[in-house]
Scaffold this motif. Structure first.
Motif, PDB file in Angstrom:
ATOM      1  N   GLU A  32      -0.102  11.495  -1.488  1.00  0.00           N
ATOM      2  CA  GLU A  32      -0.712  12.824  -1.513  1.00  0.00           C
ATOM      3  C   GLU A  32      -0.375  13.448  -2.859  1.00  0.00           C
ATOM      4  O   GLU A  32       0.773  13.398  -3.296  1.00  0.00           O
ATOM      5  N   THR A  49      -3.779   5.030   7.413  1.00  0.00           N
ATOM      6  CA  THR A  49      -4.822   5.732   8.140  1.00  0.00           C
ATOM      7  C   THR A  49      -5.395   6.785   7.211  1.00  0.00           C
ATOM      8  O   THR A  49      -4.710   7.285   6.311  1.00  0.00           O
ATOM      9  N   VAL A  50      -6.647   7.095   7.431  1.00  0.00           N
ATOM     10  CA  VAL A  50      -7.327   8.061   6.580  1.00  0.00           C
ATOM     11  C   VAL A  50      -8.409   8.750   7.405  1.00  0.00           C
ATOM     12  O   VAL A  50      -9.061   8.120   8.245  1.00  0.00           O
ATOM     13  N   TRP A  51      -8.576  10.047   7.167  1.00  0.00           N
ATOM     14  CA  TRP A  51      -9.636  10.780   7.840  1.00  0.00           C
ATOM     15  C   TRP A  51     -10.982  10.301   7.305  1.00  0.00           C
ATOM     16  O   TRP A  51     -11.137  10.095   6.105  1.00  0.00           O
ATOM     17  N   ASN A  87     -12.291  12.172   4.372  1.00  0.00           N
ATOM     18  CA  ASN A  87     -11.525  12.145   3.127  1.00  0.00           C
ATOM     19  C   ASN A  87     -12.025  11.003   2.235  1.00  0.00           C
ATOM     20  O   ASN A  87     -11.388   9.964   2.089  1.00  0.00           O
ATOM     21  N   SER A 125      -9.687   9.642  -0.713  1.00  0.00           N
ATOM     22  CA  SER A 125      -8.601   8.748  -0.295  1.00  0.00           C
ATOM     23  C   SER A 125      -9.141   7.411   0.199  1.00  0.00           C
ATOM     24  O   SER A 125      -8.519   6.364  -0.023  1.00  0.00           O
ATOM     25  N   ARG A 126     -10.293   7.415   0.838  1.00  0.00           N
ATOM     26  CA  ARG A 126     -10.909   6.151   1.255  1.00  0.00           C
ATOM     27  C   ARG A 126     -11.240   5.297   0.037  1.00  0.00           C
ATOM     28  O   ARG A 126     -11.050   4.075   0.058  1.00  0.00           O
ATOM     29  N   LEU A 131      -7.959   3.761  -1.295  1.00  0.00           N
ATOM     30  CA  LEU A 131      -7.550   2.624  -0.468  1.00  0.00           C
ATOM     31  C   LEU A 131      -8.428   1.407  -0.718  1.00  0.00           C
ATOM     32  O   LEU A 131      -7.934   0.275  -0.798  1.00  0.00           O
ATOM     33  N   ASN A 185     -10.118   9.427  12.547  1.00  0.00           N
ATOM     34  CA  ASN A 185      -9.062   8.856  11.726  1.00  0.00           C
ATOM     35  C   ASN A 185      -9.251   7.344  11.740  1.00  0.00           C
ATOM     36  O   ASN A 185      -9.323   6.723  12.798  1.00  0.00           O
TER      37      ASN A 185
END
Length: 180
Positions: free
Chosen positions: A104, A137-139, A142, A145-146, A149, A169
């Motif tokens: 983050e 894990t990712v929302w 988001n 962030s995806r 990853l 999620n």
């Protein structure tokens, strides 16, 4: 199962990842204040103003007691400022000793590739330590962030924790004993 060596410092071209310091608790609290309102309430500042800077300082003190690697401060070499965290946490998916990649960054530091750079250093370190697999894990909402990853070689598994209030999620995994 890897024998987790002490993870004190990692360096990249632009970043130093190192153990978090108590005196930086205000930076980590700022992350809490900047979180998207779709993030569940337990991950945002509550009506009583918690977590406080002192609460977070206490969490950082307690991190020293866990021999496994944890989250590290992400510090920019050029400015010497802490812009967030990145590292490994151990909980959640039911596989003993299988860590989750967590990261983050402050909003002002987003969009410059720092999360990918920091995450890449942690993934490389986990690979060298003998870790077989990482997860995150990712929302679903988001997207940034995806993308991070995906760049780090994580793949969405199709396993989704449905949440009509906060958004779905998604579980992502990455084998770290073979190329992404």
């Amino acid at each position: 199962m890897p024998a987790w060596p002490v993870l004190d410092t990692l360096e990249t071209d632009r970043l130093i990842l190192r153990r978090r310091r108590v005196e930086e608790a205000d930076v980590y609290r700022r992350l809490w204040t900047e979180r998207d309102p779709r993030v569940p309430a337990h991950r945002r500042i509550d009506a009583a103003g918690r977590p406080t800077v002192e609460d977070i300082a206490d969490w950082i003190r307690s991190e020293r007691e866990d021999p496994r690697p944890g989250v590290l401060a992400v510090e920019r070499k050029c400015a010497g400022d802490v812009i967030g965290y990145c590292g490994l946490v151990f909980h959640g998916n039911g596989v003993p000793d299988e860590p989750e990649l967590a990261f983050e960054l402050l909003r002002r530091a987003q969009g410059f590739g720092y999360a990918t750079e920091a995450g890449g250093a942690v993934v490389a370190w986990a690979t060298a330590a003998g870790c077989e697999r990482l997860w995150a894990t990712v929302w679903a909402w988001n997207v940034a962030s995806r993308r991070v990853l995906e760049k780090l070689g994580f793949h969405e598994t199709g396993q989704v924790e449905v949440d009509a209030t906060h958004g779905d999620n998604l579980l992502t995994v990455r084998s770290v004993t073979s190329p992404a």
